[in-house]
Motif scaffolding. Structure first.
Motif, PDB file in Angstrom:
ATOM      1  N   VAL A  29      -0.875  -2.549 -11.893  1.00 27.24           N
ATOM      2  CA  VAL A  29      -1.075  -3.383 -10.798  1.00 27.24           C
ATOM      3  C   VAL A  29      -2.377  -4.545 -10.994  1.00 27.24           C
ATOM      4  CG1 VAL A  29      -0.243  -2.138  -9.226  1.00 27.24           C
ATOM      5  CG2 VAL A  29      -2.586  -1.763  -9.510  1.00 27.24           C
ATOM      6  N   ASP A  30      -2.171  -5.578 -10.392  1.00 25.87           N
ATOM      7  CA  ASP A  30      -3.384  -6.642 -10.711  1.00 25.87           C
ATOM      8  C   ASP A  30      -4.606  -6.091  -9.782  1.00 25.87           C
ATOM      9  OD1 ASP A  30      -2.054  -8.840 -12.174  1.00 25.87           O
ATOM     10  OD2 ASP A  30      -0.619  -8.252 -10.693  1.00 25.87           O
ATOM     11  N   LEU A  31      -4.567  -5.541  -8.535  1.00 27.55           N
ATOM     12  CA  LEU A  31      -5.578  -5.001  -7.935  1.00 27.55           C
ATOM     13  C   LEU A  31      -5.250  -3.853  -7.015  1.00 27.55           C
ATOM     14  CD1 LEU A  31      -8.483  -5.859  -6.686  1.00 27.55           C
ATOM     15  CD2 LEU A  31      -7.314  -7.074  -4.936  1.00 27.55           C
TER      16      LEU A  31
ATOM     17  N   ALA B 225       0.942  -1.099   0.003  1.00 28.27           N
ATOM     18  CA  ALA B 225      -0.016  -0.068  -0.122  1.00 28.27           C
ATOM     19  C   ALA B 225       0.699   1.462  -0.024  1.00 28.27           C
ATOM     20  CB  ALA B 225      -1.009  -0.034   1.202  1.00 28.27           C
ATOM     21  N   ALA B 226       0.263   2.266  -0.310  1.00 31.62           N
ATOM     22  CA  ALA B 226       1.178   3.592  -0.518  1.00 31.62           C
ATOM     23  C   ALA B 226       1.584   3.807   0.944  1.00 31.62           C
ATOM     24  CB  ALA B 226       0.327   4.733  -1.294  1.00 31.62           C
ATOM     25  N   ILE B 227       0.533   3.786   1.745  1.00 33.92           N
ATOM     26  CA  ILE B 227       0.947   4.273   3.178  1.00 33.92           C
ATOM     27  C   ILE B 227       2.061   3.446   3.948  1.00 33.92           C
ATOM     28  CG2 ILE B 227      -0.876   2.816   4.342  1.00 33.92           C
ATOM     29  CD1 ILE B 227       0.021   6.517   5.158  1.00 33.92           C
ATOM     30  N   TYR B 228       2.320   2.158   3.328  1.00 37.76           N
ATOM     31  CA  TYR B 228       3.280   1.375   3.851  1.00 37.76           C
ATOM     32  C   TYR B 228       4.839   1.967   3.865  1.00 37.76           C
ATOM     33  CZ  TYR B 228      -0.296  -2.355   4.248  1.00 37.76           C
ATOM     34  OH  TYR B 228      -1.561  -3.012   4.315  1.00 37.76           O
TER      35      TYR B 228
ATOM     36  N   ALA C 180       3.975 -12.263 -10.481  1.00 31.78           N
ATOM     37  CA  ALA C 180       3.335 -12.095  -8.852  1.00 31.78           C
ATOM     38  C   ALA C 180       2.221 -11.246  -9.241  1.00 31.78           C
ATOM     39  CB  ALA C 180       4.484 -11.257  -8.061  1.00 31.78           C
ATOM     40  N   PHE C 181       1.364 -11.434  -8.265  1.00 28.67           N
ATOM     41  CA  PHE C 181      -0.044 -10.700  -8.351  1.00 28.67           C
ATOM     42  C   PHE C 181       0.232  -9.777  -7.505  1.00 28.67           C
ATOM     43  CE2 PHE C 181      -4.139  -9.590  -7.120  1.00 28.67           C
ATOM     44  CZ  PHE C 181      -5.234  -9.858  -8.115  1.00 28.67           C
ATOM     45  N   VAL C 182       0.265  -8.462  -7.929  1.00 27.74           N
ATOM     46  CA  VAL C 182       0.373  -7.388  -7.019  1.00 27.74           C
ATOM     47  C   VAL C 182      -0.892  -6.248  -6.527  1.00 27.74           C
ATOM     48  CG1 VAL C 182       2.076  -5.157  -6.666  1.00 27.74           C
ATOM     49  CG2 VAL C 182       2.783  -7.218  -7.787  1.00 27.74           C
ATOM     50  N   THR C 183      -0.813  -6.291  -5.395  1.00 28.01           N
ATOM     51  CA  THR C 183      -2.132  -5.478  -4.691  1.00 28.01           C
ATOM     52  C   THR C 183      -1.451  -4.127  -4.068  1.00 28.01           C
ATOM     53  OG1 THR C 183      -3.482  -7.124  -4.480  1.00 28.01           O
ATOM     54  CG2 THR C 183      -3.963  -5.056  -3.154  1.00 28.01           C
ATOM     55  N   THR C 184      -1.964  -2.951  -4.549  1.00 29.80           N
ATOM     56  CA  THR C 184      -1.502  -1.721  -3.848  1.00 29.80           C
ATOM     57  C   THR C 184      -2.827  -0.881  -3.690  1.00 29.80           C
ATOM     58  OG1 THR C 184       0.021  -0.150  -3.433  1.00 29.80           O
ATOM     59  CG2 THR C 184      -0.808  -0.164  -5.435  1.00 29.80           C
ATOM     60  N   LYS C 185      -2.654   0.129  -2.557  1.00 28.71           N
ATOM     61  CA  LYS C 185      -3.803   0.599  -2.088  1.00 28.71           C
ATOM     62  C   LYS C 185      -3.629   2.433  -2.206  1.00 28.71           C
ATOM     63  CE  LYS C 185      -4.126  -2.928   1.177  1.00 28.71           C
ATOM     64  NZ  LYS C 185      -2.726  -3.407   1.312  1.00 28.71           N
TER      65      LYS C 185
ATOM     66  N   LEU D 140      -9.651   3.879 -13.958  1.00 31.72           N
ATOM     67  CA  LEU D 140      -8.418   3.646 -13.874  1.00 31.72           C
ATOM     68  C   LEU D 140      -8.393   1.962 -14.443  1.00 31.72           C
ATOM     69  CD1 LEU D 140      -7.199   5.015 -10.662  1.00 31.72           C
ATOM     70  CD2 LEU D 140      -6.313   5.338 -13.209  1.00 31.72           C
ATOM     71  N   ARG D 141      -9.403   1.194 -14.229  1.00 31.28           N
ATOM     72  CA  ARG D 141      -9.272  -0.030 -14.583  1.00 31.28           C
ATOM     73  C   ARG D 141      -9.622   0.054 -16.101  1.00 31.28           C
ATOM     74  NH1 ARG D 141     -14.329  -3.981 -12.898  1.00 31.28           N
ATOM     75  NH2 ARG D 141     -15.448  -2.345 -14.307  1.00 31.28           N
ATOM     76  N   GLU D 142     -10.527   0.844 -16.868  1.00 30.68           N
ATOM     77  CA  GLU D 142     -10.806   0.800 -18.000  1.00 30.68           C
ATOM     78  C   GLU D 142      -9.643   1.462 -18.788  1.00 30.68           C
ATOM     79  OE1 GLU D 142     -13.710  -0.093 -19.485  1.00 30.68           O
ATOM     80  OE2 GLU D 142     -14.127  -0.854 -17.180  1.00 30.68           O
ATOM     81  N   ALA D 143      -8.690   2.272 -18.244  1.00 26.61           N
ATOM     82  CA  ALA D 143      -7.442   2.622 -18.820  1.00 26.61           C
ATOM     83  C   ALA D 143      -6.552   1.662 -18.659  1.00 26.61           C
ATOM     84  CB  ALA D 143      -7.084   3.864 -18.052  1.00 26.61           C
ATOM     85  N   GLY D 144      -6.425   0.646 -18.196  1.00 28.37           N
ATOM     86  CA  GLY D 144      -5.733  -0.374 -17.953  1.00 28.37           C
ATOM     87  C   GLY D 144      -4.454  -0.149 -16.886  1.00 28.37           C
ATOM     88  N   LYS D 145      -4.620   0.567 -16.151  1.00 24.71           N
ATOM     89  CA  LYS D 145      -3.605   1.062 -14.818  1.00 24.71           C
ATOM     90  C   LYS D 145      -3.747  -0.114 -13.871  1.00 24.71           C
ATOM     91  CE  LYS D 145      -1.956   4.419 -17.122  1.00 24.71           C
ATOM     92  NZ  LYS D 145      -0.524   4.349 -17.649  1.00 24.71           N
ATOM     93  N   THR D 146      -5.064  -0.578 -13.693  1.00 29.04           N
ATOM     94  CA  THR D 146      -5.159  -1.782 -12.732  1.00 29.04           C
ATOM     95  C   THR D 146      -5.904  -2.819 -13.514  1.00 29.04           C
ATOM     96  OG1 THR D 146      -5.866  -2.401 -10.575  1.00 29.04           O
ATOM     97  CG2 THR D 146      -6.993  -0.381 -11.828  1.00 29.04           C
ATOM     98  N   ARG D 147      -5.878  -3.986 -13.280  1.00 27.55           N
ATOM     99  CA  ARG D 147      -6.635  -4.990 -13.866  1.00 27.55           C
ATOM    100  C   ARG D 147      -8.031  -5.488 -13.218  1.00 27.55           C
ATOM    101  NH1 ARG D 147      -1.043  -6.654 -13.852  1.00 27.55           N
ATOM    102  NH2 ARG D 147      -0.172  -6.384 -16.079  1.00 27.55           N
TER     103      ARG D 147
END
Length: 264
Positions: free
Chosen positions: A93-95, A45-48, A63-68, A118-125
């Protein structure tokens, strides 16, 4: 069998590595160790403050990568995700999750609309949320017609979140558990957990992770120590019986570790 399917058709590993409180300098080694063991889901996550290190660790992997998205960036998710992608060294990112609803700010519905874009733009799946309660989920679904793929919430045997889990199941939302092992080791010393661990000749941590998996949850325990990483991952081949699951179900105390999402 070890993957969960989102409501958008994509899949995600059930067991992953949480990186909260993992320093940026230590993240590359911990993430690479995890990937070498077979982990594929890496949560940050960004805050991490460790996205750069996580990015180094996942570089060249599958890897499947999640950020927030952190609370103070709900007004501009596109810029925030752009910064996260630059640190991670990824094109997408994946999520991507809204980290907290922060209802006092009154921005989470607009932030969700931005995540859809952002999902429609392909920045996150895929897109989802974290720490949202049913009232917050209702608001974003009604505003957009788009249901989150996942809601990452505090969930462990002392705080089982049955109401939220039922809502998620009814709406096709994957439930992901943060702090799945509780805090401070008290849960791992709980007599019921110890008894089940002895029965299966497994560790207490494996029993708790296997309980999450038995309920169809995704789970992201934090670990950096090689032995802990390996021990947690071994929970994937532990199957609890109905009696074990029921005994752990009975431990619910509605005992929260983190803040109340209504007050963030």
């Amino acid at each position: 069998m070890n993957d969960l399917t989102f409501n958008d058709g994509r899949t995600m590993p059930r067991l992953g590595l949480g990186t909260w409180k993992l320093p940026d300098s230590q993240a590359p080694v911990a993430v690479r160790r995890a990937l070498d063991l077979g982990y594929r889901l890496i949560d940050t996550a960004a805050i991490y403050g460790n996205e750069r290190g996580v990015g180094e660790g996942v570089h060249g992997s599958a890897a499947f990568v999640t950020t927030k998205l952190w609370n103070d960036r709900q007004g501009d998710p596109a810029a925030a995700l752009g910064e996260s992608l630059a640190l991670l060294g990824l094109d997408a990112v994946d999520l991507y999750l809204i980290h907290w609803p922060a209802p006092g700010q009154g921005e989470y519905v607009e932030a969700w609309k931005a995540l859809v874009d952002l999902r429609e733009a392909g920045k996150t799946r895929s897109i989802g949320v974290s720490n949202f309660l049913p009232e917050h989920l209702d608001a974003i679904i009604e505003a957009t017609g788009v249901t989150p793929a996942l809601n990452q919430i505090e969930l462990h045997p002392y705080h089982q979140r049955r109401e939220e889990r039922a809502y998620h199941e009814a709406h096709g939302i994957v439930t992901q558990s943060w702090s799945p092992l509780g805090q401070g080791g008290a849960l791992l010393r709980e007599s019921t957990i110890v008894r089940v661990a002895e029965k299966h000749a497994r560790s207490a941590a494996q029993v708790v992770i296997a309980w999450h998996l038995a309920h169809g949850l995704s789970v992201i325990p934090k670990a950096a120590d090689p032995d802990h990483l390996s021990d947690n991952y071994a929970a994937l081949d532990l199957t609890l019986d109905d009696e074990d699951v029921a005994a752990i179900d009975a431990l619910d105390r509605d005992e929260r570790i983190g803040p109340d999402p209504r007050e963030m």
